[in-house]
Design a protein around this motif. Structure first.
Motif, PDB file in Angstrom:
ATOM      1  N   GLU A 184       0.839  -1.193   0.036  1.00  0.00           N
ATOM      2  CA  GLU A 184       0.139  -0.007  -0.130  1.00  0.00           C
ATOM      3  C   GLU A 184       0.978   1.199   0.063  1.00  0.00           C
ATOM      4  OE1 GLU A 184      -3.130   0.529  -0.508  1.00  0.00           O
ATOM      5  OE2 GLU A 184      -3.467  -1.882  -0.609  1.00  0.00           O
ATOM      6  N   THR A 185       1.939   1.191   0.635  1.00  0.00           N
ATOM      7  CA  THR A 185       2.895   2.396   0.868  1.00  0.00           C
ATOM      8  C   THR A 185       3.498   2.524  -0.705  1.00  0.00           C
ATOM      9  OG1 THR A 185       3.281   2.156   3.136  1.00  0.00           O
ATOM     10  CG2 THR A 185       5.088   3.255   1.634  1.00  0.00           C
ATOM     11  N   TRP A 186       3.998   1.699  -1.123  1.00  0.00           N
ATOM     12  CA  TRP A 186       4.490   1.699  -2.803  1.00  0.00           C
ATOM     13  C   TRP A 186       3.333   2.230  -3.413  1.00  0.00           C
ATOM     14  CZ3 TRP A 186       6.887  -3.870  -2.674  1.00  0.00           C
ATOM     15  CH2 TRP A 186       8.187  -3.787  -2.026  1.00  0.00           C
ATOM     16  N   ALA A 187       2.100   1.905  -3.494  1.00  0.00           N
ATOM     17  CA  ALA A 187       1.033   2.191  -4.485  1.00  0.00           C
ATOM     18  C   ALA A 187       0.784   3.678  -4.187  1.00  0.00           C
ATOM     19  CB  ALA A 187      -0.076   1.272  -4.184  1.00  0.00           C
ATOM     20  N   SER A 188       1.126   4.380  -3.000  1.00  0.00           N
ATOM     21  CA  SER A 188       0.626   5.755  -2.600  1.00  0.00           C
ATOM     22  C   SER A 188       1.547   6.507  -2.657  1.00  0.00           C
ATOM     23  CB  SER A 188      -0.196   5.689  -1.284  1.00  0.00           C
ATOM     24  OG  SER A 188       0.810   5.405  -0.254  1.00  0.00           O
ATOM     25  N   CYS A 189       2.829   6.181  -2.852  1.00  0.00           N
ATOM     26  CA  CYS A 189       4.081   6.833  -2.812  1.00  0.00           C
ATOM     27  C   CYS A 189       4.611   7.105  -4.457  1.00  0.00           C
ATOM     28  CB  CYS A 189       5.152   6.353  -1.963  1.00  0.00           C
ATOM     29  SG  CYS A 189       5.194   6.668  -0.130  1.00  0.00           S
ATOM     30  N   ALA A 190       5.023   8.626  -4.566  1.00  0.00           N
ATOM     31  CA  ALA A 190       5.504   8.899  -5.931  1.00  0.00           C
ATOM     32  C   ALA A 190       7.020   9.277  -5.741  1.00  0.00           C
ATOM     33  CB  ALA A 190       4.775  10.091  -6.338  1.00  0.00           C
ATOM     34  N   ASP A 191       7.691   9.344  -4.523  1.00  0.00           N
ATOM     35  CA  ASP A 191       9.124   9.871  -4.490  1.00  0.00           C
ATOM     36  C   ASP A 191       9.763   9.296  -3.400  1.00  0.00           C
ATOM     37  OD1 ASP A 191       8.376  11.536  -2.321  1.00  0.00           O
ATOM     38  OD2 ASP A 191       7.847  13.063  -3.848  1.00  0.00           O
ATOM     39  N   GLU A 192      10.955   9.299  -3.286  1.00  0.00           N
ATOM     40  CA  GLU A 192      11.666   8.756  -2.119  1.00  0.00           C
ATOM     41  C   GLU A 192      11.297   9.600  -0.895  1.00  0.00           C
ATOM     42  OE1 GLU A 192      14.493   8.690  -5.887  1.00  0.00           O
ATOM     43  OE2 GLU A 192      12.857  10.174  -4.899  1.00  0.00           O
ATOM     44  N   LYS A 193      11.167  10.563  -0.885  1.00  0.00           N
ATOM     45  CA  LYS A 193      10.783  11.508   0.523  1.00  0.00           C
ATOM     46  C   LYS A 193       9.233  10.594   1.099  1.00  0.00           C
ATOM     47  CE  LYS A 193       9.689  15.887   2.699  1.00  0.00           C
ATOM     48  NZ  LYS A 193       8.467  15.131   3.520  1.00  0.00           N
ATOM     49  N   CYS A 194       8.305  10.639   0.424  1.00  0.00           N
ATOM     50  CA  CYS A 194       7.348   9.768   0.815  1.00  0.00           C
ATOM     51  C   CYS A 194       7.567   8.424   1.240  1.00  0.00           C
ATOM     52  CB  CYS A 194       6.126   9.721  -0.374  1.00  0.00           C
ATOM     53  SG  CYS A 194       4.695   8.632   0.069  1.00  0.00           S
ATOM     54  N   LEU A 195       8.490   7.715   0.618  1.00  0.00           N
ATOM     55  CA  LEU A 195       8.814   6.309   1.270  1.00  0.00           C
ATOM     56  C   LEU A 195       9.680   6.546   2.456  1.00  0.00           C
ATOM     57  CD1 LEU A 195      10.354   4.809  -2.275  1.00  0.00           C
ATOM     58  CD2 LEU A 195       8.269   4.220  -1.088  1.00  0.00           C
ATOM     59  N   ALA A 196      10.501   7.647   2.509  1.00  0.00           N
ATOM     60  CA  ALA A 196      11.367   7.631   4.064  1.00  0.00           C
ATOM     61  C   ALA A 196      10.376   8.015   4.914  1.00  0.00           C
ATOM     62  CB  ALA A 196      12.671   8.747   3.483  1.00  0.00           C
ATOM     63  N   ASP A 197       9.362   8.872   4.591  1.00  0.00           N
ATOM     64  CA  ASP A 197       8.428   9.380   5.772  1.00  0.00           C
ATOM     65  C   ASP A 197       7.450   8.226   6.239  1.00  0.00           C
ATOM     66  OD1 ASP A 197       9.436  11.741   5.751  1.00  0.00           O
ATOM     67  OD2 ASP A 197       7.861  12.445   4.457  1.00  0.00           O
ATOM     68  N   SER A 198       7.382   6.799   5.671  1.00  0.00           N
ATOM     69  CA  SER A 198       6.869   5.842   5.952  1.00  0.00           C
ATOM     70  C   SER A 198       7.372   5.074   7.404  1.00  0.00           C
ATOM     71  CB  SER A 198       6.778   4.905   4.940  1.00  0.00           C
ATOM     72  OG  SER A 198       7.906   3.971   4.860  1.00  0.00           O
ATOM     73  N   PRO A 199       6.650   4.329   8.013  1.00  0.00           N
ATOM     74  CA  PRO A 199       7.064   3.891   9.178  1.00  0.00           C
ATOM     75  C   PRO A 199       7.841   2.624   8.930  1.00  0.00           C
ATOM     76  CG  PRO A 199       4.725   2.959   8.464  1.00  0.00           C
ATOM     77  CD  PRO A 199       5.115   4.047   7.783  1.00  0.00           C
ATOM     78  N   TYR A 200       8.358   2.383   7.733  1.00  0.00           N
ATOM     79  CA  TYR A 200       9.157   1.022   7.477  1.00  0.00           C
ATOM     80  C   TYR A 200      10.874   1.387   7.460  1.00  0.00           C
ATOM     81  CZ  TYR A 200       4.614  -0.617   6.153  1.00  0.00           C
ATOM     82  OH  TYR A 200       3.315  -0.912   6.360  1.00  0.00           O
ATOM     83  N   ASP A 201      11.477   0.278   7.632  1.00  0.00           N
ATOM     84  CA  ASP A 201      12.875   0.498   7.750  1.00  0.00           C
ATOM     85  C   ASP A 201      13.229   0.998   6.310  1.00  0.00           C
ATOM     86  OD1 ASP A 201      15.549  -0.497   8.750  1.00  0.00           O
ATOM     87  OD2 ASP A 201      15.523  -1.566   6.786  1.00  0.00           O
ATOM     88  N   PRO A 202      14.165   1.552   6.018  1.00  0.00           N
ATOM     89  CA  PRO A 202      14.508   1.968   4.458  1.00  0.00           C
ATOM     90  C   PRO A 202      14.984   0.822   3.630  1.00  0.00           C
ATOM     91  CG  PRO A 202      15.608   3.595   6.055  1.00  0.00           C
ATOM     92  CD  PRO A 202      15.071   2.497   6.954  1.00  0.00           C
ATOM     93  N   ALA A 203      15.567   0.016   4.043  1.00  0.00           N
ATOM     94  CA  ALA A 203      15.943  -0.974   3.292  1.00  0.00           C
ATOM     95  C   ALA A 203      14.575  -1.855   2.833  1.00  0.00           C
ATOM     96  CB  ALA A 203      16.935  -2.057   4.020  1.00  0.00           C
ATOM     97  N   LEU A 204      13.978  -1.971   3.726  1.00  0.00           N
ATOM     98  CA  LEU A 204      12.801  -2.503   3.587  1.00  0.00           C
ATOM     99  C   LEU A 204      11.680  -1.921   2.680  1.00  0.00           C
ATOM    100  CD1 LEU A 204      10.988  -5.156   4.501  1.00  0.00           C
ATOM    101  CD2 LEU A 204       9.768  -4.010   6.194  1.00  0.00           C
ATOM    102  N   VAL A 205      11.458  -0.570   2.749  1.00  0.00           N
ATOM    103  CA  VAL A 205      10.351   0.265   1.853  1.00  0.00           C
ATOM    104  C   VAL A 205      11.090   0.495   0.685  1.00  0.00           C
ATOM    105  CG1 VAL A 205      10.965   2.406   2.934  1.00  0.00           C
ATOM    106  CG2 VAL A 205       8.615   1.993   2.128  1.00  0.00           C
ATOM    107  N   GLY A 206      12.185   0.573   0.559  1.00  0.00           N
ATOM    108  CA  GLY A 206      13.119   0.890  -0.723  1.00  0.00           C
ATOM    109  C   GLY A 206      13.649   2.236  -0.699  1.00  0.00           C
ATOM    110  N   VAL A 207      14.366   2.837   0.173  1.00  0.00           N
ATOM    111  CA  VAL A 207      15.124   3.997   0.167  1.00  0.00           C
ATOM    112  C   VAL A 207      16.714   3.972   0.168  1.00  0.00           C
ATOM    113  CG1 VAL A 207      15.147   6.392   1.194  1.00  0.00           C
ATOM    114  CG2 VAL A 207      12.920   5.183   1.159  1.00  0.00           C
ATOM    115  N   GLY A 208      17.242   4.419  -0.563  1.00  0.00           N
ATOM    116  CA  GLY A 208      18.676   4.327  -0.425  1.00  0.00           C
ATOM    117  C   GLY A 208      19.443   4.000  -1.528  1.00  0.00           C
ATOM    118  N   ARG A 209      20.705   3.889  -1.501  1.00  0.00           N
ATOM    119  CA  ARG A 209      21.620   3.632  -2.710  1.00  0.00           C
ATOM    120  C   ARG A 209      21.230   2.319  -3.437  1.00  0.00           C
ATOM    121  NH1 ARG A 209      23.778   2.613  -6.447  1.00  0.00           N
ATOM    122  NH2 ARG A 209      25.910   2.643  -7.438  1.00  0.00           N
ATOM    123  N   TRP A 210      20.702   1.386  -2.940  1.00  0.00           N
ATOM    124  CA  TRP A 210      20.165   0.265  -3.565  1.00  0.00           C
ATOM    125  C   TRP A 210      19.185  -0.247  -3.769  1.00  0.00           C
ATOM    126  CZ3 TRP A 210      24.414  -1.141  -5.981  1.00  0.00           C
ATOM    127  CH2 TRP A 210      25.632  -0.660  -5.332  1.00  0.00           C
TER     128      TRP A 210
END
Length: 289
Positions: free
Chosen positions: A23-49
């Protein structure tokens, strides 16, 4: 066989964690939205990889983004060989990857999946995308969604290997969606039939040291009944570390067993020799760039 890995995949698909991530992926359009989610960055997909559902490369691929699904459970063409030797089933250490695969499956069920994928792709500079390091086309509807994505992104190449032969024969894929056929000792007859109908892409095969007599007979049949090259992978689940396998010795055996036909067999350079990575080799997609 790590059957619990398959059971875990089913459990994760039904978990609140995977559902929330999708649901987070479906609603987010950029890295800031992903980073503001309650999930670990490596889980939600924020960062170099990472970027959302896309993981950006691994040891074999190099820096090529990929989209993966749970193993075997999303593979309608899975054979007994897959059940025994699938490398994704033996990947037990990275729990985040398992959750991401489950969430990616849930995301793929959405009608607006092509829109969501394209939104993330527009933030990636890479011109090549790998589908299904784990998993496969599990339905015609899902395959058609990637067909739609590829048509919307004609400047990118999407490539994959599949055992879902019955599905790929039912859909007309654009040139930049490159689908190679994954043959093994249980499905090679169907792989040959499918290649003869589609007449595009490579046929791939997993070489298992110790089973040369069987493997060489299968390779000969494929080569004699198609005009395809065969990309030979190594069963490194059974034989690790991979670099202990002598590529030169295997190549000599291939030439002895297959004669001139061996000229159409390519040993995967990363799996048999440790280099180059897919991003540098480009055999599987360079003709379509």
């Amino acid at each position: 066989m790590r059957l619990w890995r398959l059971e875990e995949a089913e459990r994760l698909v039904n978990s609140e964690l995977a559902q929330g991530l999708a649901e987070t992926w479906a609603s987010c359009a950029d890295e800031k939205c992903l980073a503001d989610s309650p999930y670990d960055p490596a889980l939600v997909g924020v960062g170099r990889w990472w970027l959302g559902p896309f993981t950006i490369g691994n040891r074999k691929l190099g820096e090529i983004p990929f989209y993966s699904l749970p193993p075997v459970a999303t593979c309608p063409g899975a054979t007994p060989f897959c059940i025994r030797w699938c490398y994704a089933v033996y990947e037990i250490a990275n729990w985040r990857a398992h959750v991401r695969e489950a969430a990616s499956y849930l995301l793929s069920l959405r009608d607006d999946f092509p829109d969501i994928v394209q939104r993330f792709l527009r933030r990636l500079p890479h011109r090549t995308v790998r589908l299904h390091v784990s998993g496969d086309f599990y339905s015609v509807e899902y395959l058609e969604k990637w067909v739609e994505v590829a048509r919307r992104e004609p400047s990118r190449v999407f490539y994959t290997y599949t055992k879902s032969f019955g599905l790929v024969k039912r859909v007309e894929a654009p040139r930049n969606l490159v689908i190679h056929l994954s043959a093994d000792p249980h499905n090679y007859l169907e792989a040959v039939e499918t290649w003869r109908e589609l007449r595009r892409g490579l046929v791939t095969y997993v070489y298992t040291p110790g089973a040369e007599r069987r493997d060489f007979e299968v390779l000969r049949y494929i080569l004699e009944n198609t005009e395809s090259k065969i990309l030979l992978f190594l069963n490194h689940v059974q034989h690790a570390p991979r670099l202990r396998i002598s590529a030169a010795q295997i190549w000599r055996r291939l030439k002895e067993a297959l004669g001139p036909l061996a000229g159409r067999v390519v040993l995967d350079p990363e799996e048999f020799a440790g280099a180059p990575q897919c991003s540098l080799c480009q055999l599987c997609y360079r003709a379509y760039i």
